[in-house]
Design an enzyme around this catalytic site. Sequence first.
Site, mmCIF file in Angstrom:
data_model
loop_
_atom_site.group_PDB
_atom_site.id
_atom_site.type_symbol
_atom_site.label_atom_id
_atom_site.label_comp_id
_atom_site.label_asym_id
_atom_site.label_seq_id
_atom_site.Cartn_x
_atom_site.Cartn_y
_atom_site.Cartn_z
ATOM 1 N N THR A 86 0.823 -1.209 0.000
ATOM 2 C CA THR A 86 0.000 0.000 0.000
ATOM 3 C C THR A 86 0.859 1.262 0.000
ATOM 4 O OG1 THR A 86 -1.834 -1.114 1.138
ATOM 5 C CG2 THR A 86 -1.763 1.290 1.268
ATOM 6 N N SER A 115 -6.930 -0.825 -6.889
ATOM 7 C CA SER A 115 -6.566 -1.113 -5.505
ATOM 8 C C SER A 115 -5.062 -1.353 -5.505
ATOM 9 C CB SER A 115 -7.294 -2.364 -5.005
ATOM 10 O OG SER A 115 -6.681 -2.900 -3.848
ATOM 11 N N THR A 116 -4.443 -1.240 -4.355
ATOM 12 C CA THR A 116 -3.040 -1.666 -4.255
ATOM 13 C C THR A 116 -2.899 -3.104 -4.729
ATOM 14 O OG1 THR A 116 -2.472 -0.175 -2.435
ATOM 15 C CG2 THR A 116 -1.172 -2.190 -2.619
ATOM 16 N N ASN A 117 -3.933 -3.913 -4.485
ATOM 17 C CA ASN A 117 -3.836 -5.344 -4.733
ATOM 18 C C ASN A 117 -3.842 -5.734 -6.202
ATOM 19 O OD1 ASN A 117 -3.927 -5.296 -1.997
ATOM 20 N ND2 ASN A 117 -5.987 -6.176 -1.825
ATOM 21 N N THR A 166 37.901 -35.569 -13.248
ATOM 22 C CA THR A 166 36.638 -35.891 -12.575
ATOM 23 C C THR A 166 36.963 -36.200 -11.123
ATOM 24 O OG1 THR A 166 36.806 -38.236 -13.160
ATOM 25 C CG2 THR A 166 35.568 -36.810 -14.669
ATOM 26 N N SER A 168 47.353 -9.877 -0.446
ATOM 27 C CA SER A 168 47.619 -10.122 0.962
ATOM 28 C C SER A 168 48.278 -8.917 1.607
ATOM 29 C CB SER A 168 48.524 -11.346 1.123
ATOM 30 O OG SER A 168 48.911 -11.519 2.476
ATOM 31 N N SER A 169 47.972 -8.733 2.888
ATOM 32 C CA SER A 169 48.621 -7.675 3.661
ATOM 33 C C SER A 169 49.908 -8.175 4.303
ATOM 34 C CB SER A 169 47.659 -7.185 4.758
ATOM 35 O OG SER A 169 47.346 -8.263 5.638
ATOM 36 N N LYS A 191 51.512 -12.021 -3.606
ATOM 37 C CA LYS A 191 50.299 -12.851 -3.725
ATOM 38 C C LYS A 191 49.194 -12.072 -4.422
ATOM 39 C CE LYS A 191 47.688 -16.159 -0.895
ATOM 40 N NZ LYS A 191 46.291 -15.794 -1.146
#
Length: 466
Positions: free
Chosen positions: A102, A141-143, A188, A319-320, A325
Amino acid sequence: MENFRNETDLLGTLQVPANAYYGVQTQRAIDNFKISGQKLSSYSHFIAALGMVKKAAAKTNYELGLLEENLYHKIAETCDELIAGKLHDQFPIDMIQGGAGTSVNMNANEVIANRVLEKLGKEKGDYQFCSPNDHINLSQSTNDAYPTSIKIALLNMNLELVEKLKKIVLAFRTKGNEFAGVIKMGRTQLQDAVPMTLGQEFEAFAENLEEDISKLNANANLFVEINMGATAIGTGLNAPVGYATLCAKNLAQISGFPIISAKNLVEATPDTGSYVIYSSAMKRLAVKLSKICNDLRLLSSGPRAGLFEINLPPMQPGSSIMPGKVNPVIPEVVNQVCYKVIGNDLTVTFAAEAGQLQLNVMEPVLSHSIMESNIFLGNAIDTLREKCVNGITANKENCLNMVKHSIGIVTALNPYIGYKNSTAIAKEALETGKSVYDLVLEKGILSQEKLDHILDPENMLKPHQF
């Protein structure tokens, strides 16, 4: 006080920003629903769809003699503004809300009404000349207006998602052609299987995703059936005779989609089956896309201690603490988007199941979940294509070297020396470190000429006569 105007509804009087095109019911939704932080204003397709629905309703009311001509034209002009992307900042309510939509419907009604009043030279909120309820929401209607707007939005959003999907299919297919001559080991259960080409692998990615184009389109086509004219529960109370069919026809002309009126409006009003099946199609796409990203991460693993068959474009330091990396950040982010889409599909399922009697009041979270999934998927697909797939290169020598030293090529000997002998060769190769090639010659099982022909990787890439 001069920066606000007073508006009144069932619950009383409330202050609304003086310059706002929305009104009292939108203001209540702003105050009541501080939930997701994702505003209706961020979903432009949804607002444009509301404009289309309201324009179709106004046109239908005018043609049925319920709306005066000048007012109709002003409403239609304003709806065109919404369709064109204007006034979208006037839709500040949260996407997740109570009230079965609504607040969304009234937000659109109020914005359109106040913009029309401005065009008529009247003050905002002077609803005797153009009312959100009596004129913009006339025969609705909203519906029926709200779910119809969701469907129109999703039809347009699907078009964009499919176009993005087509582009990444082409990107994978282009890589498939580029890598057609790169021999590698197929696997696989993460174990060596038989040789293939990297081109075949990437062509399979393309084919895998291309299948979903038709699935998305077929499921989105269910959105063309709407329930305009149903009003509150499908009986059509307060809608004139012929309204449902004529409104669907007008909406088809405005939206460009083959919109039709539902055969049974009482059934169509609470029904959310089309959302469920479209969400499932996006989930299927997400599952496939995530699997492909898993493969890209595996194939690029290394560079020294992994498969290292392909190189992904380096996008940022990984990486820190570990110098040098570089991580597969693009497939990683796409994986996470796919998990979100899969979760949203579960939300859609629960929301659809929660319908009761003549209405499903959970459509706000349902629509938000589907639209969010659509946008996330489209963005992720573009990101994967632009920042990953287009820049992938092959480590051709490494791929070939793994084929030459793989036990898996013994499978090609089965038709010539039998499964039992092939198994014995494979076992001995594993235990001694000798190659399959050397053991077959050492035991005199096949001539070198015959063995070279059988174990030529090129001869193991397709069916052939024995």
